[in-house]
Design a protein around this motif. Structure first.
Motif, PDB file in Angstrom:
ATOM      1  N   ASN A  10       2.645   4.965  12.376  1.00 58.97           N
ATOM      2  CA  ASN A  10       3.111   6.156  11.667  1.00 58.97           C
ATOM      3  C   ASN A  10       2.816   6.148  10.164  1.00 58.97           C
ATOM      4  OD1 ASN A  10       4.213   7.205  14.092  1.00 58.97           O
ATOM      5  ND2 ASN A  10       6.038   5.976  13.785  1.00 58.97           N
ATOM      6  N   ALA A  11       2.030   5.199   9.680  1.00 58.16           N
ATOM      7  CA  ALA A  11       1.674   5.170   8.262  1.00 58.16           C
ATOM      8  C   ALA A  11       0.725   6.317   7.952  1.00 58.16           C
ATOM      9  CB  ALA A  11       1.010   3.837   7.907  1.00 58.16           C
ATOM     10  N   VAL A  12       0.815   6.804   6.732  1.00 63.14           N
ATOM     11  CA  VAL A  12      -0.082   7.863   6.263  1.00 63.14           C
ATOM     12  C   VAL A  12      -0.782   7.376   4.996  1.00 63.14           C
ATOM     13  CG1 VAL A  12       1.185   9.778   7.301  1.00 63.14           C
ATOM     14  CG2 VAL A  12       1.805   8.984   5.027  1.00 63.14           C
ATOM     15  N   GLU A  13      -1.865   8.023   4.642  1.00 54.30           N
ATOM     16  CA  GLU A  13      -2.682   7.589   3.507  1.00 54.30           C
ATOM     17  C   GLU A  13      -1.882   7.493   2.211  1.00 54.30           C
ATOM     18  OE1 GLU A  13      -6.086   6.153   1.795  1.00 54.30           O
ATOM     19  OE2 GLU A  13      -5.768   6.571   3.908  1.00 54.30           O
ATOM     20  N   CYS A  14      -0.951   8.409   1.981  1.00 52.73           N
ATOM     21  CA  CYS A  14      -0.191   8.396   0.728  1.00 52.73           C
ATOM     22  C   CYS A  14       0.757   7.200   0.621  1.00 52.73           C
ATOM     23  CB  CYS A  14       0.541   9.712   0.511  1.00 52.73           C
ATOM     24  SG  CYS A  14       1.863  10.036   1.678  1.00 52.73           S
ATOM     25  N   ASP A  15       0.978   6.465   1.719  1.00 52.04           N
ATOM     26  CA  ASP A  15       1.798   5.249   1.641  1.00 52.04           C
ATOM     27  C   ASP A  15       1.183   4.226   0.699  1.00 52.04           C
ATOM     28  OD1 ASP A  15       3.609   6.301   3.431  1.00 52.04           O
ATOM     29  OD2 ASP A  15       2.809   5.226   5.161  1.00 52.04           O
ATOM     30  N   ALA A  16      -0.118   4.296   0.493  1.00 51.71           N
ATOM     31  CA  ALA A  16      -0.812   3.339  -0.369  1.00 51.71           C
ATOM     32  C   ALA A  16      -0.973   3.849  -1.800  1.00 51.71           C
ATOM     33  CB  ALA A  16      -2.175   3.004   0.216  1.00 51.71           C
ATOM     34  N   ASP A  17      -0.377   4.998  -2.128  1.00 49.78           N
ATOM     35  CA  ASP A  17      -0.464   5.507  -3.495  1.00 49.78           C
ATOM     36  C   ASP A  17       0.175   4.516  -4.469  1.00 49.78           C
ATOM     37  OD1 ASP A  17      -1.687   7.786  -2.596  1.00 49.78           O
ATOM     38  OD2 ASP A  17       0.082   9.065  -2.798  1.00 49.78           O
ATOM     39  N   ARG A  45      -4.054  -4.453  -0.231  1.00 57.58           N
ATOM     40  CA  ARG A  45      -2.809  -3.691  -0.383  1.00 57.58           C
ATOM     41  C   ARG A  45      -2.899  -2.399   0.417  1.00 57.58           C
ATOM     42  NH1 ARG A  45      -1.021   0.556  -3.163  1.00 57.58           N
ATOM     43  NH2 ARG A  45       1.174   0.564  -3.781  1.00 57.58           N
ATOM     44  N   HIS A  46      -4.007  -1.677   0.262  1.00 60.42           N
ATOM     45  CA  HIS A  46      -4.203  -0.419   0.978  1.00 60.42           C
ATOM     46  C   HIS A  46      -4.175  -0.657   2.488  1.00 60.42           C
ATOM     47  CE1 HIS A  46      -6.465   2.896   2.797  1.00 60.42           C
ATOM     48  NE2 HIS A  46      -5.938   3.625   1.823  1.00 60.42           N
ATOM     49  N   ASP A  47      -4.872  -1.670   2.938  1.00 57.30           N
ATOM     50  CA  ASP A  47      -4.931  -1.987   4.361  1.00 57.30           C
ATOM     51  C   ASP A  47      -3.544  -2.304   4.908  1.00 57.30           C
ATOM     52  OD1 ASP A  47      -6.552  -2.530   6.769  1.00 57.30           O
ATOM     53  OD2 ASP A  47      -5.844  -4.603   6.476  1.00 57.30           O
TER      54      ASP A  47
END
Length: 67
Positions: free
Chosen positions: A27-34, A18-20
């Motif tokens: 343009n994805a950022v780390e918080c997109d996987a929150d 899911r995180h990957d």
């Protein structure tokens, strides 16, 4: 073992996949996987709640969710 902890043939857990997926887009950022939902199990009932702090929420963004 919880289903989130299981590793499949890719060598990744469901949470890792899911995180990957959510962070690999341009343009994805780390918080997109929150996390966006909370899942609880009690007395044989599974409850899924949309988190209040989720940046992305389902539904029509032009309508008040309390209506």
């Amino acid at each position: 073992m919880d289903h989130e902890d299981r590793v499949d043939s890719t060598g990744m857990t469901d949470d890792e996949k899911r995180h990957d997926q959510l962070t690999s887009a341009p343009n994805a950022v780390e918080c997109d996987a929150d996390p966006r939902i909370d899942v609880t199990h009690r007395d044989g009932v599974t409850r899924i709640d949309i988190r209040d702090d989720a940046d992305v929420r389902p539904g029509d963004p032009t309508k008040d969710p309390q209506e």
